[in-house]
Design a protein around this motif. Sequence first.
Motif, PDB file in Angstrom:
ATOM      1  N   SER A   6       0.841  -1.197   0.000  1.00 51.18           N
ATOM      2  CA  SER A   6       0.000   0.000   0.000  1.00 51.18           C
ATOM      3  C   SER A   6       0.875   1.245   0.000  1.00 51.18           C
ATOM      4  O   SER A   6       1.964   1.260   0.576  1.00 51.18           O
ATOM      5  N   PHE A   7       0.380   2.300  -0.641  1.00 48.33           N
ATOM      6  CA  PHE A   7       1.098   3.568  -0.668  1.00 48.33           C
ATOM      7  C   PHE A   7       0.628   4.489   0.456  1.00 48.33           C
ATOM      8  O   PHE A   7       1.435   5.130   1.124  1.00 48.33           O
ATOM      9  N   SER A   8      -0.677   4.528   0.687  1.00 47.94           N
ATOM     10  CA  SER A   8      -1.222   5.333   1.774  1.00 47.94           C
ATOM     11  C   SER A   8      -1.070   4.580   3.093  1.00 47.94           C
ATOM     12  O   SER A   8      -1.415   3.401   3.186  1.00 47.94           O
ATOM     13  N   ILE A   9      -0.575   5.279   4.114  1.00 42.96           N
ATOM     14  CA  ILE A   9      -0.380   4.652   5.412  1.00 42.96           C
ATOM     15  C   ILE A   9      -1.714   4.491   6.143  1.00 42.96           C
ATOM     16  O   ILE A   9      -1.979   3.470   6.771  1.00 42.96           O
ATOM     17  N   SER A  10      -2.581   5.485   6.025  1.00 40.99           N
ATOM     18  CA  SER A  10      -3.850   5.458   6.761  1.00 40.99           C
ATOM     19  C   SER A  10      -4.985   4.802   5.982  1.00 40.99           C
ATOM     20  O   SER A  10      -5.983   4.378   6.570  1.00 40.99           O
ATOM     21  N   GLU A  11      -4.862   4.743   4.644  1.00 42.94           N
ATOM     22  CA  GLU A  11      -5.903   4.144   3.800  1.00 42.94           C
ATOM     23  C   GLU A  11      -5.262   3.071   2.917  1.00 42.94           C
ATOM     24  O   GLU A  11      -5.029   3.289   1.728  1.00 42.94           O
ATOM     25  N   PRO A  12      -4.964   1.909   3.475  1.00 41.62           N
ATOM     26  CA  PRO A  12      -4.217   0.889   2.728  1.00 41.62           C
ATOM     27  C   PRO A  12      -4.915   0.385   1.469  1.00 41.62           C
ATOM     28  O   PRO A  12      -4.243  -0.136   0.575  1.00 41.62           O
ATOM     29  N   ALA A  13      -6.237   0.539   1.368  1.00 39.90           N
ATOM     30  CA  ALA A  13      -6.953   0.062   0.184  1.00 39.90           C
ATOM     31  C   ALA A  13      -6.943   1.090  -0.950  1.00 39.90           C
ATOM     32  O   ALA A  13      -7.339   0.772  -2.081  1.00 39.90           O
ATOM     33  N   LYS A  14      -6.488   2.308  -0.681  1.00 43.54           N
ATOM     34  CA  LYS A  14      -6.504   3.367  -1.692  1.00 43.54           C
ATOM     35  C   LYS A  14      -5.481   3.085  -2.781  1.00 43.54           C
ATOM     36  O   LYS A  14      -4.339   2.716  -2.492  1.00 43.54           O
ATOM     37  N   VAL A  15      -5.905   3.251  -4.043  1.00 45.58           N
ATOM     38  CA  VAL A  15      -5.027   2.984  -5.187  1.00 45.58           C
ATOM     39  C   VAL A  15      -4.718   4.251  -5.972  1.00 45.58           C
ATOM     40  O   VAL A  15      -3.579   4.456  -6.392  1.00 45.58           O
ATOM     41  N   PHE A 229      11.307  19.610   1.616  1.00 46.86           N
ATOM     42  CA  PHE A 229      11.499  19.207   3.012  1.00 46.86           C
ATOM     43  C   PHE A 229      11.470  20.435   3.909  1.00 46.86           C
ATOM     44  O   PHE A 229      12.061  21.470   3.607  1.00 46.86           O
ATOM     45  N   SER A 230      10.750  20.312   5.025  1.00 49.08           N
ATOM     46  CA  SER A 230      10.807  21.304   6.095  1.00 49.08           C
ATOM     47  C   SER A 230      10.555  20.575   7.406  1.00 49.08           C
ATOM     48  O   SER A 230       9.934  19.503   7.427  1.00 49.08           O
ATOM     49  N   PHE A 231      11.029  21.140   8.504  1.00 49.17           N
ATOM     50  CA  PHE A 231      10.808  20.514   9.805  1.00 49.17           C
ATOM     51  C   PHE A 231       9.338  20.572  10.202  1.00 49.17           C
ATOM     52  O   PHE A 231       8.880  19.784  11.023  1.00 49.17           O
ATOM     53  N   LEU A 232       8.594  21.490   9.584  1.00 49.99           N
ATOM     54  CA  LEU A 232       7.182  21.626   9.904  1.00 49.99           C
ATOM     55  C   LEU A 232       6.334  20.583   9.189  1.00 49.99           C
ATOM     56  O   LEU A 232       5.463  19.948   9.790  1.00 49.99           O
ATOM     57  N   THR A 233       6.594  20.384   7.888  1.00 50.21           N
ATOM     58  CA  THR A 233       5.757  19.471   7.087  1.00 50.21           C
ATOM     59  C   THR A 233       6.441  18.152   6.774  1.00 50.21           C
ATOM     60  O   THR A 233       5.799  17.230   6.286  1.00 50.21           O
ATOM     61  N   GLY A 234       7.735  18.044   7.031  1.00 50.72           N
ATOM     62  CA  GLY A 234       8.453  16.822   6.696  1.00 50.72           C
ATOM     63  C   GLY A 234       8.771  16.739   5.214  1.00 50.72           C
ATOM     64  O   GLY A 234       8.839  17.751   4.514  1.00 50.72           O
ATOM     65  N   ILE A 235       8.933  15.514   4.726  1.00 52.68           N
ATOM     66  CA  ILE A 235       9.288  15.285   3.324  1.00 52.68           C
ATOM     67  C   ILE A 235       8.022  15.228   2.478  1.00 52.68           C
ATOM     68  O   ILE A 235       7.014  14.650   2.876  1.00 52.68           O
ATOM     69  N   ALA A 261       2.645  13.816  -2.822  1.00 50.62           N
ATOM     70  CA  ALA A 261       2.580  12.909  -1.677  1.00 50.62           C
ATOM     71  C   ALA A 261       3.369  13.490  -0.520  1.00 50.62           C
ATOM     72  O   ALA A 261       4.302  14.285  -0.700  1.00 50.62           O
ATOM     73  N   SER A 262       2.997  13.054   0.697  1.00 55.86           N
ATOM     74  CA  SER A 262       3.617  13.566   1.907  1.00 55.86           C
ATOM     75  C   SER A 262       3.929  12.401   2.838  1.00 55.86           C
ATOM     76  O   SER A 262       3.892  11.232   2.442  1.00 55.86           O
ATOM     77  N   MET A 263       4.188  12.720   4.095  1.00 54.96           N
ATOM     78  CA  MET A 263       4.485  11.693   5.072  1.00 54.96           C
ATOM     79  C   MET A 263       3.283  10.804   5.378  1.00 54.96           C
ATOM     80  O   MET A 263       3.412   9.805   6.081  1.00 54.96           O
ATOM     81  N   SER A 264       2.117  11.148   4.837  1.00 53.27           N
ATOM     82  CA  SER A 264       0.946  10.278   4.955  1.00 53.27           C
ATOM     83  C   SER A 264       1.058   9.068   4.033  1.00 53.27           C
ATOM     84  O   SER A 264       0.283   8.121   4.153  1.00 53.27           O
ATOM     85  N   GLU A 265       2.026   9.138   3.095  1.00 57.17           N
ATOM     86  CA  GLU A 265       2.264   8.039   2.167  1.00 57.17           C
ATOM     87  C   GLU A 265       3.662   7.460   2.400  1.00 57.17           C
ATOM     88  O   GLU A 265       4.474   8.041   3.115  1.00 57.17           O
ATOM     89  N   ASN A 269      13.210  10.331   0.795  1.00 62.59           N
ATOM     90  CA  ASN A 269      13.898  11.360   0.017  1.00 62.59           C
ATOM     91  C   ASN A 269      13.928  10.928  -1.451  1.00 62.59           C
ATOM     92  O   ASN A 269      14.944  10.455  -1.958  1.00 62.59           O
ATOM     93  N   MET A 270      12.802  11.117  -2.152  1.00 61.28           N
ATOM     94  CA  MET A 270      12.656  10.582  -3.510  1.00 61.28           C
ATOM     95  C   MET A 270      13.528  11.373  -4.482  1.00 61.28           C
ATOM     96  O   MET A 270      13.361  12.582  -4.643  1.00 61.28           O
ATOM     97  N   GLU A 271      14.459  10.667  -5.160  1.00 67.97           N
ATOM     98  CA  GLU A 271      15.431  11.360  -6.010  1.00 67.97           C
ATOM     99  C   GLU A 271      15.524  10.829  -7.429  1.00 67.97           C
ATOM    100  O   GLU A 271      15.940  11.553  -8.324  1.00 67.97           O
ATOM    101  N   GLY A 272      15.187   9.553  -7.667  1.00 67.09           N
ATOM    102  CA  GLY A 272      15.356   8.976  -8.990  1.00 67.09           C
ATOM    103  C   GLY A 272      14.028   8.661  -9.643  1.00 67.09           C
ATOM    104  O   GLY A 272      13.079   8.231  -8.985  1.00 67.09           O
ATOM    105  N   LEU A 273      13.958   8.841 -10.972  1.00 66.41           N
ATOM    106  CA  LEU A 273      12.721   8.690 -11.738  1.00 66.41           C
ATOM    107  C   LEU A 273      12.991   7.910 -13.014  1.00 66.41           C
ATOM    108  O   LEU A 273      14.004   8.115 -13.688  1.00 66.41           O
ATOM    109  N   SER A 274      12.066   7.000 -13.355  1.00 69.60           N
ATOM    110  CA  SER A 274      12.099   6.316 -14.640  1.00 69.60           C
ATOM    111  C   SER A 274      10.678   6.214 -15.163  1.00 69.60           C
ATOM    112  O   SER A 274       9.738   5.966 -14.395  1.00 69.60           O
ATOM    113  N   VAL A 275      10.489   6.429 -16.465  1.00 67.82           N
ATOM    114  CA  VAL A 275       9.179   6.334 -17.104  1.00 67.82           C
ATOM    115  C   VAL A 275       9.310   5.344 -18.248  1.00 67.82           C
ATOM    116  O   VAL A 275      10.155   5.509 -19.129  1.00 67.82           O
TER     117      VAL A 275
END
Length: 309
Positions: A6-15, A229-235, A261-265, A269-275
Motif C-alpha cells: 500500500s502507498f497510503s499509510i492510513s488508507e491501505p486500500a486506496k489505489v 522538506f521542512s521541519f514543519l511538514t516533513g518530506i 505525496a507527503s508523510m501520509s504516504e 527522500n525521492m530522487e530517482g525517476l524512470s518512465v
Amino acid sequence: MRSLPSFSISEPAKVRFGRLDYVGGFEVRADRREVGGLSGLVISDAGRGFLSLSDDGFMVQANIDRDARSRPVGLSSATIRRLQTPKGPLSLNKLLSDTESIDVFAGDGGRSFGVVSFEQRPTVSIGPLEADGFVGPLKAIDLPKEVSRLQANRGLESVAALPAGNGLGGRFIILGEEAERGAATSNQPGWVIGGKAPFAFRVHRLGDYDLTDAKVGPDGRLYVLERSFSFLTGIRCRIRSFDLADIRPGAVIDGDTLLEASMSEEIDNMEGLSVWKTSGGETRISLISDDNHAFIQRTLYLEFRLGRP
C-alpha cells in the motif's frame, strides 16, 4: 527486502493518487554500503531490468522480482560496479564523483549509451552501454558556460535523453535543482544540450519544491520529480509532466501535476525517476529514494501506473 503493498499509510486500500495508480513497491535492505544513496534510475526490459546510480559513483544492476499480479516485491541477482573513465575507475573524491542522474539512449548505428550528470562540478558524461548492462568509460561533453553558476550542492540534478525527431535541436535536457547563484528568479534553470544550438529555458517553480530527476516518457512528454522538506511538514514529493513543444529558448515551462505525496504516504527522500512501458502498453512511473546512507532514512522503490485524467 520489505514489500510495500500500500502507498497510503492510513488508507491501505486506496489505489488512485492524483493521476497515478499505485502498483506496488518495496524497501531495499542491503549489507553493502554501495546499495544506498541511490539518486538515478532506469527501468528496462518492460519492468524486469533495474539500473540505479548512487550519488557517489556506483551503479547497481538487478532484476525486479514480481508476484503473480506483476507487482514489484524486491530485487534479485544484484551486481555493483563503479563508474569508469578512460583512465580507470571514477575518483573517490566526492567533488569529482557526485553523480545524480542517469539515462540510457540509442545512438547512431543502433548502439545504446548511458548519460550521467554530476552535481558539485557540473558535468555531463556519456559512455557506451556494455553487454553486461553497465555503462562503460565516460567522456564529458560540452556544456553552456552558464551551467557553472549552479549552486554546488543544489546544482545539476537531472539529465534526460531526448528521442529522435523531437525538433528541439539537441540530445539532452539538463535541469538544476534550484536557481543558480545571482539569478533574478526562483524558477529552476534548464538547458537543451548536445546539438548545434544549445539553449536555456526555465521550469516554473511551484511552491518550495526542488527538482531531483527528469525523464522523457514513451509518450514524448517530459516528466520531472520534485522534492520538498521542512521541519514543519516533513518530506514531500511531486511529479509533474510537461509538453516538449513548450521547451524553447527563453521559455518558462509549466506542466500538469500528476502526483503529490507527503508523510501520509510511503515516501522518503525521492530522487530517482524512470518512465517506461509494460509489455501490455501501459505507461509506468518508477521512483527510487536516496537514504543518504543514514539509518533513519530508507531506500524505497515505488511503481505507479499512469491513469486517465
